[in-house]
Design a protein around this motif. Structure first.
Motif, short mmCIF file in Angstrom:
data_model
loop_
_atom_site.label_atom_id
_atom_site.label_comp_id
_atom_site.label_asym_id
_atom_site.label_seq_id
_atom_site.Cartn_x
_atom_site.Cartn_y
_atom_site.Cartn_z
N ASP A 1 -5.11 2.69 4.88
CA ASP A 1 -3.66 2.74 5.08
C ASP A 1 -3.17 4.19 5.08
OD1 ASP A 1 -1.08 1.99 5.47
OD2 ASP A 1 -0.85 0.92 3.57
N TRP A 2 -3.59 4.97 6.09
CA TRP A 2 -3.26 6.39 6.11
C TRP A 2 -1.80 6.65 6.44
CZ3 TRP A 2 -6.21 9.85 3.89
CH2 TRP A 2 -7.56 9.54 3.70
N GLY A 3 -1.06 5.63 6.86
CA GLY A 3 0.37 5.80 7.06
C GLY A 3 1.11 6.11 5.77
N LYS A 4 0.48 5.78 4.63
CA LYS A 4 1.10 6.08 3.34
C LYS A 4 0.96 7.56 2.96
CE LYS A 4 0.39 1.52 1.23
NZ LYS A 4 -0.31 0.78 0.14
N ALA B 1 6.87 6.42 6.79
CA ALA B 1 7.24 5.98 5.43
C ALA B 1 6.12 6.24 4.42
CB ALA B 1 7.64 4.50 5.43
N PRO B 2 5.69 7.50 4.28
CA PRO B 2 4.60 7.80 3.35
C PRO B 2 5.06 7.70 1.90
CG PRO B 2 5.55 9.83 4.14
CD PRO B 2 6.23 8.72 4.91
N ARG B 3 4.10 7.46 1.03
CA ARG B 3 4.38 7.47 -0.41
C ARG B 3 4.03 8.82 -1.03
NH1 ARG B 3 1.69 2.40 -3.10
NH2 ARG B 3 2.70 3.36 -4.91
N ILE B 4 3.23 9.60 -0.31
CA ILE B 4 2.84 10.92 -0.79
C ILE B 4 2.74 11.86 0.41
CG2 ILE B 4 0.39 10.27 -0.75
CD1 ILE B 4 -0.03 12.17 -3.13
N ILE B 5 3.22 13.09 0.26
CA ILE B 5 3.14 14.09 1.33
C ILE B 5 2.42 15.32 0.80
CG2 ILE B 5 4.44 15.64 2.84
CD1 ILE B 5 6.66 13.60 2.95
N PHE B 6 1.41 15.75 1.55
CA PHE B 6 0.68 16.98 1.25
C PHE B 6 1.18 18.08 2.17
CE2 PHE B 6 -2.13 13.63 -0.18
CZ PHE B 6 -2.68 14.13 -1.36
#
Length: 260
Positions: free
Chosen positions: A74-77, A159-164
């Motif tokens: 689920d890389w969209g997260k 709609a990510p849960r985490i952003i790098f």
């Protein structure tokens, strides 16, 4: 208790005979705004790429949302803003809307049709970063700060849960940088998006983030912001001469310092 979003255990990575990371343990918790700092060549970007599955360590394990990275789908997260995202080819004939929509093609499919729901996602992401009125503009004709907001919207659209982020403030002026940090705090606090940022700009981040990972000599030292810790931890990572002029007054929100 906050959920563990990503966990690294015994990570070792080297280029040839040069060890970049050695037996590194670290975790990212839900709601973190984490900074990754360290001297040039200390492995900051390497650590980020390992977290994203772009490169594989020679040793160790990675879990994302309690799933081994080899099985994670689920890389969209996961959102990613690369280094020098603002260094965009000014002649590239893409609109703001097209650039942001591109991040939905894993869902839409390359031959798929952009539907009304997809356009709504793009509009929402652009509205969040204050760029909705610019969606028909060519990205190459925007200022550096505006381009950066477009790439933040591109990361947000799934709609990510985490952003790098890999040194996201490179190439923008001080006004745009301040605006960037205001937006990041909004995403972190109001939308509960976990943020992880590689940066050299310690003076800007130490009043805004809750955790810092300092990389040096293949090791990771963790700094839990909240105490007036002065320069001790940064001295371990950068060397005392490099950081003596810097003072870190985080207030008295609590927290502690420890080594990973």
């Amino acid at each position: 208790m906050n959920k563990t979003m990503l966990k690294l255990k015994n990570i070792t990575f080297s280029y040839g005979n040069s060890i970049i990371l050695e037996d590194v343990d670290a975790s990212i918790q839900e709601g973190d705004f984490m900074g990754i700092v360290g001297p040039n060549g200390s492995g900051k970007s390497t650590l980020l790429k390992i977290c994203l599955g772009i490169i594989k360590p020679q040793k160790g394990s990675i879990e994302i949302f309690d799933t081994p990275i080899s099985r994670f789908k689920d890389w969209g997260k996961i959102g990613y803003i690369p280094q020098k995202a603002t260094a965009f080819n000014q002649g590239f004939p893409a609109t703001v809307e097209e650039v942001v929509t591109a991040n939905l093609y894993p869902v839409i499919g390359l031959a798929g049709r952009v539907r009304k729901c997809h356009k709504a996602q793009v509009d929402e992401a652009l509205d969040t970063v204050g760029m909705k009125d610019f969606k028909q503009r060519l990205v190459g004709r925007l200022s550096g700060g505006q381009q950066q907001r477009v790439f933040i919207a591109k990361a947000l659209v799934s709609a990510p849960r985490i952003i790098f982020m890999d040194e996201p403030t490179v190439g923008i002026d001080s006004k745009a940088e301040e605006s960037f940090y205001e937006l990041m705090l909004k995403l972190n606090k109001q939308k509960n998006i976990t943020l992880v940022m590689v940066t050299h700009d310690i003076g800007a981040i130490d009043k805004r983030i809750n955790r810092i990972l300092c990389l040096s000599d293949g090791k990771v030292l963790e700094h839990q912001c909240g105490l007036d810790t002065s320069c001790d931890l940064y001295g371990q990572a950068y060397g005392s001469h490099a950081v003596n002029p810097i003072r870190h007054n985080h207030g008295r929100r609590g927290g502690n310092v420890g080594a990973s």
